[in-house]
Design an enzyme around this catalytic site. Structure first.
Site, PDB file in Angstrom:
ATOM      1  N   GLY A  77       0.838  -1.185   0.000  1.00  0.00           N
ATOM      2  CA  GLY A  77       0.000   0.000   0.000  1.00  0.00           C
ATOM      3  C   GLY A  77       0.875   1.236   0.000  1.00  0.00           C
ATOM      4  N   GLY A  79       3.445   5.404   4.420  1.00  0.00           N
ATOM      5  CA  GLY A  79       2.889   6.108   5.572  1.00  0.00           C
ATOM      6  C   GLY A  79       1.541   5.600   6.048  1.00  0.00           C
ATOM      7  CB  THR A  80      -0.888   3.199   4.763  1.00  0.00           C
ATOM      8  OG1 THR A  80       0.076   2.338   4.162  1.00  0.00           O
ATOM      9  CG2 THR A  80      -1.390   4.183   3.730  1.00  0.00           C
ATOM     10  CE  LYS A  89       3.629  -0.122   3.062  1.00  0.00           C
ATOM     11  NZ  LYS A  89       3.050   1.235   3.011  1.00  0.00           N
ATOM     12  CG  HIS A 123       0.012  30.923 -12.286  1.00  0.00           C
ATOM     13  ND1 HIS A 123       0.591  30.353 -13.385  1.00  0.00           N
ATOM     14  CD2 HIS A 123      -0.186  29.923 -11.386  1.00  0.00           C
ATOM     15  CE1 HIS A 123       0.745  29.046 -13.168  1.00  0.00           C
ATOM     16  NE2 HIS A 123       0.283  28.764 -11.953  1.00  0.00           N
ATOM     17  CD  GLU A 124      -1.277  30.141  -7.523  1.00  0.00           C
ATOM     18  OE1 GLU A 124      -2.154  29.287  -7.316  1.00  0.00           O
ATOM     19  OE2 GLU A 124      -0.128  29.858  -7.903  1.00  0.00           O
ATOM     20  CG  HIS A 140      -4.149  27.233 -10.743  1.00  0.00           C
ATOM     21  ND1 HIS A 140      -3.984  26.231 -11.657  1.00  0.00           N
ATOM     22  CD2 HIS A 140      -2.900  27.687 -10.443  1.00  0.00           C
ATOM     23  CE1 HIS A 140      -2.675  26.069 -11.895  1.00  0.00           C
ATOM     24  NE2 HIS A 140      -1.999  26.951 -11.175  1.00  0.00           N
ATOM     25  CG  ASP A 149       0.604  24.641 -12.314  1.00  0.00           C
ATOM     26  OD1 ASP A 149       0.662  24.176 -11.169  1.00  0.00           O
ATOM     27  OD2 ASP A 149       0.440  25.848 -12.577  1.00  0.00           O
TER      28      ASP A 149
HETATM   29  P1  ADP Z   1       4.586   2.572   6.254  1.00  0.00           P
HETATM   30  O1  ADP Z   1       5.421   1.479   6.801  1.00  0.00           O
HETATM   31  O2  ADP Z   1       3.288   2.105   5.684  1.00  0.00           O
HETATM   32  O3  ADP Z   1       5.294   3.507   5.321  1.00  0.00           O
HETATM   33  P2  ADP Z   1       4.684   3.496   8.954  1.00  0.00           P
HETATM   34  O4  ADP Z   1       4.180   2.319   9.692  1.00  0.00           O
HETATM   35  O5  ADP Z   1       6.162   3.671   8.902  1.00  0.00           O
HETATM   36  O6  ADP Z   1       4.131   3.498   7.475  1.00  0.00           O
HETATM   37  O7  ADP Z   1       3.985   4.806   9.532  1.00  0.00           O
HETATM   38  C1  ADP Z   1       4.721   5.898   9.996  1.00  0.00           C
HETATM   39  C2  ADP Z   1       4.058   6.497  11.212  1.00  0.00           C
HETATM   40  O8  ADP Z   1       2.807   7.070  10.879  1.00  0.00           O
HETATM   41  C3  ADP Z   1       3.739   5.482  12.291  1.00  0.00           C
HETATM   42  O9  ADP Z   1       4.827   5.285  13.135  1.00  0.00           O
HETATM   43  C4  ADP Z   1       2.575   6.132  13.006  1.00  0.00           C
HETATM   44  O10 ADP Z   1       3.008   7.117  13.903  1.00  0.00           O
HETATM   45  C5  ADP Z   1       1.849   6.827  11.884  1.00  0.00           C
HETATM   46  N1  ADP Z   1       0.799   5.958  11.334  1.00  0.00           N
HETATM   47  C6  ADP Z   1       0.737   5.492  10.068  1.00  0.00           C
HETATM   48  N2  ADP Z   1      -0.367   4.739   9.878  1.00  0.00           N
HETATM   49  C7  ADP Z   1      -1.012   4.707  11.056  1.00  0.00           C
HETATM   50  C8  ADP Z   1      -2.223   4.077  11.501  1.00  0.00           C
HETATM   51  N3  ADP Z   1      -2.973   3.332  10.684  1.00  0.00           N
HETATM   52  N4  ADP Z   1      -2.594   4.264  12.790  1.00  0.00           N
HETATM   53  C9  ADP Z   1      -1.848   5.015  13.623  1.00  0.00           C
HETATM   54  N5  ADP Z   1      -0.698   5.632  13.263  1.00  0.00           N
HETATM   55  C10 ADP Z   1      -0.275   5.493  11.994  1.00  0.00           C
HETATM   56 ZN    ZN Z   2       0.067  26.975 -10.892  1.00  0.00          ZN
END
Ligand code: ADP
Ligand code: ZN
Length: 598
Positions: free
Chosen positions: A203, A206-207, A209, A425-426, A429, A501
């Site tokens: 995925g 930052g989600t 994992k 410009h802005e 948009h 852009d």
């Molecule tokens: P990935 O591995 O998917 O890139 P991370 O697990 O490294 O993401 O996420 C980075 C930080 O973002 C985590 O340490 C946490 O603080 C925050 N974070 C990301 N997803 C969640 C979630 N689903 N719930 C709570 N915190 C999250």
């Molecule tokens: Zn622009």
């Protein structure tokens, strides 16, 4: 679990080095100052017994310190005198006299306490030991033994549980079987469960994992070994493979445990593409990984969790049964998920009573868990800067602007011509953004330079879009080109400020043609540019098709700008006055039908 093993990962290793050096320095400095102190305090004015007796008689002292056979007399004006009285009885007498005249008397011993003695005599040894430790760490790093992977016992600070992960309930549910297995591998086997070996979490970044994998280890109460796929990338063939072998050897000792391989695509890409030694090493590393996983028998209770945001590039051998045969998607959270994530991260942040997490969640579509954590963090910083004791709406707004548009560049001055051109410009948009049917609502527009951009138009999708229709993509391209259109129509020129852009617009158009099949070329797929099936003529025609999409949308954008010139002029005027204009005032500029042609 009583033991705690912690290998130093690259970052914490550096921290440790710095820490050790600091401690050594502090010890040396401390010892030196102790010695100095002992030297500087002794040479005080020396007086004889009768002089001291005279002082005692008048009581003209602030305090007296008896140190073995010396009396140290401190007067109220700060001067210090010292006398040595060898006879016990004489000392007694003079002390009594001081006491009688109301001078506080203290007894001290020149014999240093045991701790002080040990400290003073052993500091050279300590320093040598510490320096040795520092040297050893450096040595270990250079030899690549130290930083290759980090292992965190679940009881440590890095321990996480499912309570720390929110908005990814499906992924949690999918991992529950793995946790059962790790908790009690034997029972799991008896009940006829097939042991999960490899799990692929995929995925966007930052989600959560990494967090999920770590929390799974925490829930199962097993050690968590974490490595990055890219740490196996080596110039020399065999090095990466050897590292993989060591990793699994370690895991076998610690099992049951979880091995987490972040960015597994770095080592798990399809084999045999390149001829350079780098890719040969990568192939060997991947082979080694597969050998190790195939070698798992019923008794080895190790689970390998890999994480990637590019599952499509992985070698197919990795995803065969018995290897990473379970794939779990970890996607961006929806509205409810975002609210749950915010709740997790707001645990330690004082929030204003007015501040509603649901309101934040509604204003942050497309934000990942990491973005949301960052948002609250930035907001807390903004609140501290304001001297306010809780985070309020305004702080969230500041933090969101910062994340969406970059930090405001203070002290950066544009001249009037530049500001005017940026405003036009802005406003372009904005005009197109308001005119298109499938656009995202415009939130605010600003000509304050931020990051690399001179101005920004901020729009936020009002809902999470799972399905992107052709009309939506076309409208997005038109809005992106609205800035350029306004330059051409209003200023009769073009600026380089539109390059970002254009880049984004071209990217969307290329996807429409080569991935989504939304062009006269029909359903073609050009996503993987290395495919041998693609003829040059198909690539040429695909380029033409995406150019056509771009040009058609530029024509549309210019039409909107031409018909909205008055509204644009009103918005430009407001922008020049205020730098930033919010949604309500924007609407106002575009609603009032009266021309401002005075
Ligand atoms: P990935 O591995 O998917 O890139 P991370 O697990 O490294 O993401 O996420 C980075 C930080 O973002 C985590 O340490 C946490 O603080 C925050 N974070 C990301 N997803 C969640 C979630 N689903 N719930 C709570 N915190 C999250
Ligand atoms: Zn622009």
């Amino acid at each position: 679990m009583a033991f705690r093993i912690k290998k130093f990962s690259g970052r914490s290793q550096r921290t440790t080095l710095i820490l050790l050096t600091l401690i050594a320095t502090a010890l040396i400095a401390g010892s030196i100052s102790v010695i100095r102190y002992r030297q500087t305090t002794s040479p005080v004015q020396t007086i004889n017994y009768s002089e001291a007796y005279a002082i005692a008689e008048t009581g003209a002292a602030a305090s007296v310190l008896v140190e073995n056979d010396s009396l140290i007399v401190k007067r109220s004006d700060g001067t210090v005198s010292k006398t040595t009285v060898t006879g016990e009885a004489f000392r007694q007498t003079i002390v009594e006299l001081f006491r009688k005249n109301g001078v506080p008397v203290e007894f001290a011993s020149t014999q240093p306490t045991l701790i002080a003695t040990v400290f003073i005599y052993s500091w050279p040894v300590l320093v040598v030991l510490l320096l040795g430790l520092v040297g050893w760490r450096v040595h270990a790093t250079v030899n690549g033994r130290g930083g290759s992977f980090s292992l965190a016992d679940h009881s440590g600070k890095q321990g996480a549980t499912f309570a720390d992960v929110a908005g990814v309930d499906e992924a949690k549910a999918e991992l529950s079987e793995t946790i059962e297995f790790l908790r009690d591998p034997i029972r799991f086997g008896r009940l006829g469960g097939r042991a999960p070996r490899g799990i692929l979490l995929y995925g966007p970044p930052g989600t959560g994992k990494t967090l999920l994998a770590r929390a799974a280890a925490g829930e199962a109460g097993v050690p968590f070994l974490s490595v990055s796929g890219s740490s196996f990338q080596e110039k020399f063939a065999g090095v990466g493979a050897a590292r993989a072998r060591r990793l699994f050897a370690r895991a076998r000792k610690l099992s049951p445990c979880i091995i987490f391989i972040d960015e597994i695509d770095a080592l798990g890409r399809q084999r045999g593409r390149g001829n350079d030694s780098g890719s040969a090493d990568q192939d060997q590393t991947l082979n080694q990984l597969l050998i190790e996983m195939d070698g798992f028998d019923q008794s080895s209770s190790i689970v390998v969790i890999g994480s990637t945001n590019r599952p499509d590039v992985l070698d197919q051998a990795l995803t065969r049964p018995g290897r990473f045969d379970r794939e779990i998607m970890v996607n961006l959270a929806d509205l409810r998920g975002r609210e749950a994530i915010l709740k997790v991260h707001a645990r330690n942040i004082p929030l204003d009573d007015e501040l509603d997490l649901n309101w934040i969640a509604r204003g942050t579509p497309g934000f990942s868990g990491a973005d949301l954590a960052n948002l609250l963090n930035e907001a807390a910083i903004a609140a501290t800067r304001d001297d306010s004791d809780s985070v309020a709406r305004t702080h969230i707004e500041i933090a969101r602007d910062r994340i969406l548009m970059g930090a405001a560049r203070e002290g950066f001055m544009m001249d009037e011509d530049e500001r005017y051109a940026t405003a036009v410009h802005e406003a372009g948009h904005v005009a197109v953004g308001l005119a298109v049917k499938n656009g995202d609502p415009i939130h605010k527009v600003s000509i304050l330079p931020r990051g690399r951009a001179l101005g920004v138009t901020q729009s936020l999708p009002e809902r999470d879009r799972l399905m992107k229709k052709r009309e939506y993509l076309e409208d997005q391209i038109a809005v992106l080109l609205g800035g350029r259109a306004a330059e051409q129509v209003v200023l009769d020129t073009m600026t380089a400020g539109a390059s970002n852009d254009i880049e984004r617009a071209v990217e969307i158009a290329r996807k429409m043609v080569g991935e989504f099949g939304m062009s006269p070329l029909g359903p073609i797929y050009l996503g993987d540019s290395q495919s041998e099936y693609q003829s040059q003529s198909l690539l040429d025609r695909a380029d033409d098709a995406s150019n056509q999409i771009i040009n058609a949308q530029l024509v549309r954008a210019r039409e909107v700008v031409t018909s909205q010139q008055n509204s644009i002029a009103r918005l430009v005027k407001l922008l020049l006055e205020r730098d930033t204009v919010e949604a309500d005032d924007i609407r106002h500029c575009f609603e009032s039908p009266l021309a401002l042609s005075a």
